[in-house]
Design a protein around this motif. Sequence first.
Motif, short mmCIF file in Angstrom:
data_model
loop_
_atom_site.label_atom_id
_atom_site.label_comp_id
_atom_site.label_asym_id
_atom_site.label_seq_id
_atom_site.Cartn_x
_atom_site.Cartn_y
_atom_site.Cartn_z
N UNK C 42 0.92 -1.25 0.04
CA UNK C 42 0.03 0.14 0.13
C UNK C 42 0.81 1.29 0.19
N UNK C 43 1.97 1.03 0.64
CA UNK C 43 2.82 2.11 0.84
C UNK C 43 3.45 2.50 -0.77
N UNK C 241 -6.24 -1.86 -3.94
CA UNK C 241 -6.45 -2.82 -3.41
C UNK C 241 -7.14 -3.94 -4.52
N UNK C 242 -7.96 -3.37 -5.37
CA UNK C 242 -8.46 -4.30 -6.18
C UNK C 242 -7.40 -4.77 -7.29
N UNK C 243 -6.55 -3.79 -7.56
CA UNK C 243 -5.55 -4.09 -8.66
C UNK C 243 -4.26 -4.76 -7.93
N UNK C 244 -4.38 -5.02 -6.94
CA UNK C 244 -3.17 -5.75 -6.30
C UNK C 244 -2.89 -7.03 -6.60
N UNK C 245 -1.61 -7.16 -7.28
CA UNK C 245 -1.22 -8.47 -7.75
C UNK C 245 0.12 -8.93 -7.01
N UNK C 250 -1.27 -10.29 -0.85
CA UNK C 250 -2.48 -10.90 -0.78
C UNK C 250 -2.62 -12.13 0.05
N UNK C 251 -1.41 -12.69 0.20
CA UNK C 251 -1.39 -13.95 1.07
C UNK C 251 -1.77 -13.46 2.55
N UNK C 252 -1.22 -12.13 2.80
CA UNK C 252 -1.50 -11.84 4.24
C UNK C 252 -2.90 -11.90 4.61
N UNK C 258 -9.34 -9.09 -4.40
CA UNK C 258 -10.00 -8.37 -3.73
C UNK C 258 -11.19 -7.80 -4.82
N UNK C 259 -12.49 -7.85 -4.39
CA UNK C 259 -13.44 -7.18 -5.18
C UNK C 259 -14.10 -5.97 -4.60
N UNK C 260 -14.66 -5.00 -5.32
CA UNK C 260 -15.02 -3.77 -4.81
C UNK C 260 -16.53 -3.89 -4.06
N UNK C 261 -16.60 -3.53 -3.10
CA UNK C 261 -18.01 -3.91 -2.43
C UNK C 261 -18.40 -2.38 -1.91
N UNK C 262 -19.92 -2.13 -1.45
CA UNK C 262 -20.24 -0.67 -0.66
C UNK C 262 -20.89 -1.27 0.57
#
Lengths: 248, 248, 279, 591
Positions: C42-43, C241-245, C250-252, C258-262
Amino acid sequence: MLELDSISLHFGQHPALTGVGLSIAAGEQIALIGPSGSGKSSLLKLIATEYQASSGSLSMGGLNPDTIDAKALKKWRQSISYIPQHLALIPNLNVAQNILLGQVGQQSTLATLGNLVRPNQVQLERVHTLLHEVGIPEKLYHRADTLSGGQLQRVAIARALYQKSSIILADEPVSAVDPSRAHALLECLTQVATEHQVTLICSLHNLDYAKRFFSNMIGMREGRVSYQGSSEHFSIRDFEDLYSLQHG
Amino acid sequence: MLELDSISLHFGQHPALTGVGLSIAAGEQIALIGPSGSGKSSLLKLIATEYQASSGSLSMGGLNPDTIDAKALKKWRQSISYIPQHLALIPNLNVAQNILLGQVGQQSTLATLGNLVRPNQVQLERVHTLLHEVGIPEKLYHRADTLSGGQLQRVAIARALYQKSSIILADEPVSAVDPSRAHALLECLTQVATEHQVTLICSLHNLDYAKRFFSNMIGMREGRVSYQGSSEHFSIRDFEDLYSLQHG
Amino acid sequence: NKPAEDAAASTSENTPVLRFSAIPDEDTTAQAQRFQPLADYLSKALEVQVEFVASPNYGASVQKFSGGDIQLAWFGGVTGVQARQAVDGAQAIVAGSADLNFKSYFIAHNSTGLQKSDTFPSDISKLKFTYGSQNSTSGCIMPTHFLMEASGQSPQAFFTQEFGFSGSHDKTLELVANGTFQAGALNFKTYEKAVAAGKVDPASCVVIWETPTYADYNMTAHPVLNEQFGEGFIKKLQQALINCDDQAALNALKRAQLVPVENATFDGIASVMEKVSFK
Amino acid sequence: MDKSLPPTAPLMSWRRGFLLGFILVTAYCLWELGIDFVQLPPSASPYQSAINFFSAAWQPAFVEQNPSLPDGSPSFINRIFGNLLTTLRYAFIAMSMAVPAGLVLGFFASRIWLDATKHLKPLLWANYLAVRFITTVMRSIHELIWVLLFLSFLGDSPLTACIALAIPFTGTLAKVFSEIIDEQDPASSEHIHLAGGSSVQAFLAARFVIALPDLLTYTMYRLECAIRSSAVLGFMGLETIGLAIKQSYENNYYNEVWTELYLLTITVICFDVLGTLVRKRLHRPAPSPRGNTATASIAELKQARPRWKLLPITWWLLILGAVIAWTVGDDLNQYHSHLSRWERFCSFAKQLIPEPVRHSGNWNEALPWLSELWKTDGAQGLHMTIIIATAALCIASTFGYLLAPWASRNIANASPFGIHQGPASALKAFSWRVLGFCLRSLFTVARSMPEYIIAFLLIGILGAHTWPLVIALAIHNFGILGRLWAEVNENHDQAVSRHLAARGATRTQAYLFGLLPTSFNRHILFIFYRWETCVRESTILGMLSISSLGYLISRESSFLRYDSMMYFIGLGVLVVFASDLISVTLRRQSR
Ligand SMILES: Nc1ncnc2c1ncn2[C@@H]1O[C@H](COP(=O)(O)OP(=O)(O)OP(=O)(O)O)[C@@H](O)[C@H]1O
Ligand SMILES: Nc1ncnc2c1ncn2[C@@H]1O[C@H](COP(=O)(O)OP(=O)(O)OP(=O)(O)O)[C@@H](O)[C@H]1O
Ligand SMILES: [Mg+2]
Ligand SMILES: [Mg+2]
């Protein structure tokens, strides 16, 4: 001037003192005698303000410790040194510290604490001199609980002298020491009393000592004053009246 | 027959006893005298097996408490009553309970416990008789911490007598009572000793009592036996040798 | 260069840090080590300072989230709703793809003789039953919800014996497997994994009912993020987050993607929570 | 001469009354809980959990059992030692706040002031009750709840966690300090009064000095508790050894659990040994002064003052430890939130207002709310909590009391109370030492093993009902009471026991009749203190839906219903306050 006016002291229904009236002039030196259980210690505790009378009144210089305010009471107490029969030493402090606590009433709390941790030169010297006088200078830094019976008693005497007061109440101060030492101690006490005009009331079981060191005697029996007068005039008759066994 | 062979006792570097050799026959009655701090209490504690000698040996009837097995040691201990100088009474038990504990060595734990909760008539009567003898029958059910100094001492004497032993060690047993009472108590002790062939060793500061009630005396000074002999021959010279002040 | 130094000091003091907390649904030890890769990702992706904050349970995370001590957290279904109720404007941003169709298993020891059924197993009312921890979505709240729906009673009334809270899904499984409790409810993943690893024999510890699916775990963002890092930051974060590859990141979370939600995704749970009660 | 016996002594005394009451209460609790200890469903394999758990004891882990850690993360051993250091650091910080505060409060919570001055009496009584109430509130709320409250308005800095740990510790220290001080022989302090010394002087120069070994013993024990309670700090994200144990346990990483338990126990034993050495020093006369003080000059006299090396070294080390804990390492007072502390406090405080009042603003609605809570859950929760805490304590103290003397170094010894018992064969001497050591280790293990683990294993063995919880609490408290009592025995004046032993009394007799009568009060002091903690510790009872206060509190907090959570906490506070008053009265009467 110490005045006791028909003082009684009860524990439950048990009367330890009944109608005790006395008046003791400043600087007087008196031996307090009487059978075991007759109320000598109770009387001394009462003057030391450890007990309060059930009835009657106590006063010194017109002040009654039951009615004066806290500050005056503190003064009253500071002016009395008391050697209790059970000594009330602190077993896990050393001799010097125990004696230094004699002046606790005259000091601030902080000063007392300081003294316990690191006594200053002057005080230490006075303590040491007193220990010389009672004959145990080598015990200065020994813990109180390693002392012999007579040595403990002498620490309590030294503590009382260290206080510098105008009344000394001594409850059997020499019962645990040998005759020579007892003489020396009583001499020391009476001498201090004479020199500084201190009132000395000393309970004693040993009549020889009482007669030799004190000109006046008060005899107690069953909580009452039954003899009061000079030691010289204390006769065999008086002795029997005072001490004849009640039981056994 | 009690034998002490060049016994020494050290506390740290401080020697309380040095090379003490004594032999005391069964049934002997001896006064132990000497200045305060000379080692009288230490000697009695040693015989009572409360302390162990740093060197030298102690034996009774050929048995040495340091080498005999636990059972024999228990027997040895049961055969000795001891009145310590500090009394070792239990302040929050009553007088009867304190005296009943004199026989704790002879009883099972359960029996002792039962006695404390509800002593049986026979025992209670014996306790009461003993209290009569020491002059405080009315204190039977009083808590020890409400007694006067002399009364406490008498409870400790009664407890020692209650034990029924063949040796009584008494450390200053009458220091806190008046002369008449002291006479009565010493008479009682010596009489019991004579009647039951009990060895009695009694430390005393009052030489009059020592001379009057005991035919033999042992004088201690600075941890050594410095006088041993009959009371009659104890001279002024001996007195001075024994008691001359070391300090002050 | 005095002013420069001052400026440096003040920026270092005022530079906002994104603090986040996450508790994995299994293997909960050594959180700091585990989530470091996610923080690093993220950083790097957002070019802000990111710090992971460990939490022993979701209750603590909710507290910190509502006090603003953390600005991003991985919650369970229920605690996510609690957090969003406590903070106006908080948004659920992502979830694992499987988390939207999560389910619980009701399991029973084979000595009870119960078999897998399609309807709610009302027979468990006489059994010793255990939940997981008290605010766990899949181990407590949702099973209770289905229980109440099927029986019309609160658990206190439904069960004839006192029921337990084992503390975690692993413990529920252990207790039912060795028969201390006769039945229990837990996260389906824990069960599947234990069976796959051979730690539990599916014949002796039987799944007797699968609950309908519901949305569970999710990542929720605090609205203050937009104030601290600039308008639109939450959007950026969601995108990152969604684009995280980054596999390590992701293992963490143990999620493949991850998919978007509301917030509305979790309306179901929110309404369940109003009804579920242990009184 | 009248030889008839005086009327018999009264059969009942306060002490006997207490014992009788104890037996009755125990019986009542047993009756309430029923004595079917085992309530397992058929075909349960009761020992499976225990076997799984204990078989891991021989194989403590040295690597992470967690399979989902990224490569290259620090090793397990590194992590655990780090956790231990963190724990020690925050335990030191918490204790360095709690000890001074506890001393000051304990000073005011002591009974001795009540007798001080006549005309100040009402004031002193008011002070006494107020301080006792405040300290009760402090200690009757579990650390976890304090952490929850403080987190809400101080933020998640480590300091918050330390304060949350320090508050209940302060309350407990204050209570126990004040009571230890009350239990000292008053003769010496009375004497200082009579010499004109103030009450404060009498306190500091006599009572405090005499009580020092006891106070120290208790402080060292409390430091040990602080290390054990460290799981609480996990709330703030500090990974402590307590949290590590909890998490490893929840994940069934039993090998890890054992490594952590061993580490914790060894640490605890180290502090135990240090405490023992210090106490030994305090009991033993000081080393002889150098030189002859009889003839020395005063300057030499000052030089001759005996000095102990161990004591100052220990003090300085502990102080240094505290200073390092405060200054070295991560910043203690971090604050990250955008909200001010005041804003947070207000918003949290709002949640503490009873729900109907929060909505309507009308405080009249609080009363029906209160009585509703009382009727639905409160009354039963209170009842159940008292039964569980009391039953646990009765069991713990029965066993603890039977074993504590044999764990005291002065009794479990070839020469009990220093009175030799014949030539001790090396074997006999050794066996006694081993017995003492084993019992003390038993106590250490019993109290180092977290209650929730014991409860969990017992649930496996006995089935899911109240008894396993009671027994788990009992085992934990047994370890604590055993230790505290053994140390009271060691610190107590030995004169009477020595006298009895030298008159042929057995070890047991010398203990029972020489030591127990005068130390009885100090023994029951700890019973009441532990009872309070049992009430508090009932939070672990949230494991089963048995409606104890602990279950209710954890239920309400997990649903974020802080208003009713506070209500149940309040009930707990009241119970503890009542017990405090009973304890004070009882000890006063049974002097
Ligand atoms: N606290 C108390 N409670 C009850 N009775 C007490 C208390 N203190 C003393 N007494 C009783 O009061 C009486 C007088 O006691 P006191 O100590 O004054 O005697 P004493 O003359 O000093 O005797 P001794 O010479 O033996 O020391 C005794 O019978 C004692 O038992
Ligand atoms: N436990 C101890 N530790 C160190 N020194 C001790 C200990 N007990 C006694 N002493 C010292 O040993 C010496 C002898 O003491 P002991 O008690 O035997 O004297 P005593 O003859 O009984 O004196 P008194 O007549 O005053 O009772 C004293 O100097 C005392 O200080
Ligand atoms: Mg007297
Ligand atoms: Mg002596």
